[in-house]
Structures are given as C-alpha cells and as structure tokens.
Motif scaffolding. Sequence first.
Motif, mmCIF file in Angstrom:
data_model
loop_
_atom_site.group_PDB
_atom_site.id
_atom_site.type_symbol
_atom_site.label_atom_id
_atom_site.label_comp_id
_atom_site.label_asym_id
_atom_site.label_seq_id
_atom_site.Cartn_x
_atom_site.Cartn_y
_atom_site.Cartn_z
ATOM 1 N N THR A 6 20.709 -67.773 19.532
ATOM 2 C CA THR A 6 21.396 -67.406 18.287
ATOM 3 C C THR A 6 22.891 -67.673 18.401
ATOM 4 O O THR A 6 23.509 -68.217 17.477
ATOM 5 C CB THR A 6 21.166 -65.902 17.986
ATOM 6 O OG1 THR A 6 19.764 -65.653 17.981
ATOM 7 C CG2 THR A 6 21.767 -65.514 16.650
ATOM 8 N N MET A 230 18.301 -59.222 13.038
ATOM 9 C CA MET A 230 18.816 -59.260 14.416
ATOM 10 C C MET A 230 19.054 -57.864 14.973
ATOM 11 O O MET A 230 18.786 -57.620 16.141
ATOM 12 C CB MET A 230 20.147 -60.015 14.467
ATOM 13 C CG MET A 230 20.031 -61.503 14.366
ATOM 14 S SD MET A 230 21.649 -62.208 14.775
ATOM 15 C CE MET A 230 21.785 -63.442 13.534
ATOM 16 N N SER A 231 19.573 -56.945 14.149
ATOM 17 C CA SER A 231 20.032 -55.678 14.726
ATOM 18 C C SER A 231 19.272 -54.462 14.201
ATOM 19 O O SER A 231 19.645 -53.332 14.520
ATOM 20 C CB SER A 231 21.529 -55.497 14.450
ATOM 21 O OG SER A 231 21.742 -55.033 13.139
ATOM 22 N N TYR A 317 24.948 -60.612 15.193
ATOM 23 C CA TYR A 317 24.623 -60.941 16.592
ATOM 24 C C TYR A 317 25.198 -59.877 17.546
ATOM 25 O O TYR A 317 24.488 -59.352 18.409
ATOM 26 C CB TYR A 317 25.179 -62.338 16.919
ATOM 27 C CG TYR A 317 25.178 -62.664 18.381
ATOM 28 C CD1 TYR A 317 24.016 -63.068 19.016
ATOM 29 C CD2 TYR A 317 26.349 -62.547 19.140
ATOM 30 C CE1 TYR A 317 24.007 -63.348 20.374
ATOM 31 C CE2 TYR A 317 26.352 -62.823 20.496
ATOM 32 C CZ TYR A 317 25.173 -63.222 21.111
ATOM 33 O OH TYR A 317 25.166 -63.492 22.450
ATOM 34 N N ALA A 320 23.426 -56.555 17.360
ATOM 35 C CA ALA A 320 22.161 -56.587 18.110
ATOM 36 C C ALA A 320 22.432 -56.327 19.590
ATOM 37 O O ALA A 320 21.760 -55.501 20.226
ATOM 38 C CB ALA A 320 21.467 -57.933 17.923
ATOM 39 N N PRO A 327 18.796 -60.689 20.045
ATOM 40 C CA PRO A 327 18.951 -61.262 18.702
ATOM 41 C C PRO A 327 18.053 -62.470 18.453
ATOM 42 O O PRO A 327 17.766 -62.800 17.303
ATOM 43 C CB PRO A 327 20.435 -61.674 18.649
ATOM 44 C CG PRO A 327 20.889 -61.713 20.069
ATOM 45 C CD PRO A 327 20.012 -60.796 20.854
ATOM 46 N N PRO A 330 13.715 -61.029 16.902
ATOM 47 C CA PRO A 330 13.671 -59.781 16.143
ATOM 48 C C PRO A 330 12.286 -59.147 16.178
ATOM 49 O O PRO A 330 11.273 -59.854 16.202
ATOM 50 C CB PRO A 330 14.020 -60.216 14.719
ATOM 51 C CG PRO A 330 14.705 -61.520 14.855
ATOM 52 C CD PRO A 330 14.119 -62.168 16.080
#
Length: 341
Positions: A6, A230-231, A317, A320, A327, A330
């Motif tokens: 990523t 991602m997070s 990013y 995450a 990241p 997911p």
Amino acid sequence: MTQHHTYTEILSQPEAWSQAIQVVQENGSAVERLVRPPLFQMIFTGCGSTYYLALAGAALYQELTGQPARAVPASELLLNPQTVLASQRQGLIAISRSGSTTETIRAVERFRDEKRGPVLAITNYGQEPLARLADLALVISKGQERSVAQTRSFASMYLAAVAVAGVVAAASELLRQMQALPKVGERLLVRYHDLAREYGDDLGLERIYYLGSGMRYGLACEAALKMKEMSLTHSEAFHCLEFRHGPMAMVNASALVVGLLSERNRAHEQAVLTEMRQLNARTLSLAEQAADVAFESGVVEAERGVLYLPVLQLMAYYRALAKGLNPDLPKNLSAVVRLAI
Ligand code: F1P
C-alpha cells in the motif's frame, strides 16, 4: 516498517497518473467517435471504490460536457435496470481495477446484449473480461496493485475519467493543463507526508467524516472507504452542507471532519468546518490555497480533483499502522468480488 505494498503504491502513483493522461490522449479520436452519435445520458458504473469513482466521474462529465450523466453501482444496473435504463440510447462507462468483478461484468454483458449503446471501459488490467467486452478499453497498467484497497489504481482510473470528459468536451487546454498534475502529486506526497502521519497516528479520534460537494462527493466517499478498509475506523462521507442536517449530532472532540473544499463554494464549505471546530471537532482542510493541505497546483478546479487523494490515502495507511493492522490485507476483504450470478 514501510515495506507494505500500500505504501509503495501510494507513493508511486504519479507515474500511473502520467500514463492515464497519455492513454486517453492516444485514444482521443476513438473516444470522440464512440460518443458522437447523440446519447440520452452517460451512465458511469463500478463497485466499491470504482462506484465512488463513477460518482465523481459522472458529476464532472456533466459539468464539463453539459450532457446528462449519472452514476450507479453495477449491482443496481444488473438487478434493478428499470431504475437506470431509458428507452433512448445511453452510453456506459464501466470502471474496474481488476476488470473481472462479477456485477460489473454481468451489467456490461446485459447492456451490450440489449444493444443499449456504446461501452467504454476504464481498467488497470487489459487481459481481463471487461476490456474484451467493451467497444473501447482504456487500460492503465501502471495502476495495477498488490494490495486490496485501491489507491494508485483509483487515482489513475479517476484521472482517465477526467481526461475522457475533457476529450468529449473538446477542452484541449484542460487536457494540456493536466500534464502538470503528476509533478504536483509528487510534491504533495513529500510536503504533507508528516501531516498525514500525524493525523493517522491520532488514535484519540474515533470517527472521521469526509465532506465534499459536486464532483468532490465521490472522492470524499472514496477517502472514507480507504479509512474503513485499511484502518477499520468508522468513517462516512457527506455533501458539505448536508453535514449540518443531522450528522453533526455525532461531533465531539473525538471526531475529525475533513473538508475537500472547492474554490467556487469555498466560503459556504469553510463555514461548516469552522462550526465543527466550535463543537470541538478536529478538522483538516484540503484546497488549492490557504488550507491545511494546499495544492498550489495552478490547474483549473475541474481537472485537479485527483490532488485530494494522496494525503488522505496516506492518513488511512498510517492509522492502520497505528492500530497495529496490516493495510495491505483489510479484514474480511479480497481484491475482487466474484459471485456465481
Ligand atoms: C471493486 C472492489 C474494490 C474493493 C474490494 C472489492 O473492484 O469493490 O473497490 O476495495 O476489495 O472490489 P474492481 O471492480 O474495481 O476491481
């Protein structure tokens, strides 16, 4: 710590932007020929990120060309076509990173079988079914990715959609200006890298709201999706002034409100951010000038939307990483959704 795909994909995206502009320029006459017979409407479609791209692309297409355009998720075009299709001739711009998402492929097949009108594909993988099904495929191979969440791919395909709108609008000056964007993108990734990390690291923030109007709404949706994917953070997108009509009830000191601000309506949009700060929210503004993230691109508003993306992708990013997540992978997601339909 910075070995994730990523990360590499976010940082290397300006190269894919350049290729996107070039691919559309090379195919300019073919694009013109495809849309020349009168169309009642241009439909933009995709799934997930690429549906959000469709939202941003359709808004911009109508703004630049003056021709009606709308966006629908491919699943709606497939399962509820009566809410989308008209008896008149329509065009279809189908967008898919993989070129193989089932709903998008099935929707395009049906559109073609029913001879509804021309199909233009925007994708990163030219060997996959979507490119073969379309009358014309714009393939941006440098946008290909190894991570699940779209970053470089999205930005490259979005720029292709912007350039297509420029071609249809016969706006050669706009297309010429777009050449400046990759350099500006590189500069933003350097200048605002620490800021993206600082916001990403702030785990005191529990909810993130992305506000964008006009063509920026689809970009705000995409930024919110990046944060979710991602997070695993609760994030939502709204049209700027819609935020006052209910959603702001959720605002307190653990909310971040991100404004993708326009030039035309800046005063109205900025006022929303100012009010949210008075309610103790943290805010982050992105705009051409005088903002937390200032593009200073000199590129006209309609063409520079891609500049909202890199810093917001980096922020997702870093969040995450701050939450100890990978990241690139997911939770619950795969890069392509394949269905038996
Ligand atoms: C669309 C998509 C992605 C999303 C997820 C599933 O893929 O919805 O946007 O991140 O991983 O697929 P595509 O049709 O653009 O390849």
